[in-house]
Design an enzyme around this catalytic site. Structure first.
Site, short mmCIF file in Angstrom:
data_model
loop_
_atom_site.label_atom_id
_atom_site.label_comp_id
_atom_site.label_asym_id
_atom_site.label_seq_id
_atom_site.Cartn_x
_atom_site.Cartn_y
_atom_site.Cartn_z
N CYS A 93 24.67 50.33 36.08
CA CYS A 93 25.94 49.91 35.50
C CYS A 93 26.84 49.40 36.61
O CYS A 93 26.95 50.03 37.66
CB CYS A 93 26.59 51.09 34.79
N LEU A 94 27.49 48.26 36.37
CA LEU A 94 28.39 47.69 37.38
C LEU A 94 29.52 48.65 37.73
O LEU A 94 30.07 48.60 38.83
CB LEU A 94 28.99 46.37 36.87
N HIS A 135 24.45 50.34 25.48
CA HIS A 135 25.13 50.64 26.76
C HIS A 135 26.58 50.16 26.72
O HIS A 135 27.51 50.89 27.08
CB HIS A 135 24.36 49.96 27.90
CO CO Z 1 27.90 49.60 32.16
#
Ligand code: CO
Length: 159
Positions: A93-94, A135
């Site tokens: 995840c960023l 997500h």
């Molecule tokens: Co994310």
């Protein structure tokens, strides 16, 4: 230069509070929401992400973009109306750099929402696309991949 600013400042990262709150419903997809969608997809491309949720750029509203390889899908107020099967795969995840977590997701989902043209849509997704949608929808609930970590993983990651 613009790219540098994006990379250092724009993406909200754990443990910033905005990532942990439930984002607000979008009343309609008007001009502002369309501009936001466009910005989100551009930012997602810069980071080579497969998805982005508005709270990740500091906007606590229910807007997501997902591109699982067949072009971007824009959704306001996304809602999972049907979900079947399970799949386990490692996710990043960023907003949680350095973390890779095995997450059990539904393998097929039906998601409804409003697209970037202001139209109600129903999307049937499976596999990776279904995973990416789940997500990003998690982000709108204030949920992050670290919430799927095992106790040992959490200790290793230092949380
Ligand atoms: Co994310």
């Amino acid at each position: 230069m613009a790219k540098k600013i994006i990379e250092t400042d724009l993406i909200k990262k754990y443990p910033e509070a905005i990532l942990r709150v439930r984002s607000a419903e979008v009343e309609k997809v008007g001009h502002l929401e369309k501009v936001l969608f466009k910005q989100m997809v551009e930012i997602m491309k810069v980071y080579k992400g497969v998805g982005l949720a508005a709270p990740q750029i500091g906007i606590s509203r229910r807007l997501i973009v997902v591109d699982a390889g067949e072009g971007p899908v824009f959704l306001a107020n996304p809602r999972i109306t049907k979900a079947t099967g399970t799949q386990v795969l490692e996710e990043g995840c960023l907003s949680v750099p350095g973390a890779f977590v095995e997450v059990c997701r539904k393998s097929e989902v039906t998601v409804t929402g409003i697209n970037n043209k202001g139209k109600f849509v129903e999307i049937k997704a499976e596999g990776f696309f279904a995973r990416a949608l789940q997500h990003e929808i998690d982000h709108l609930e204030g949920k992050l991949i670290i919430d799927y970590m095992t106790f040992d993983d959490k200790i290793k990651f230092g949380i």
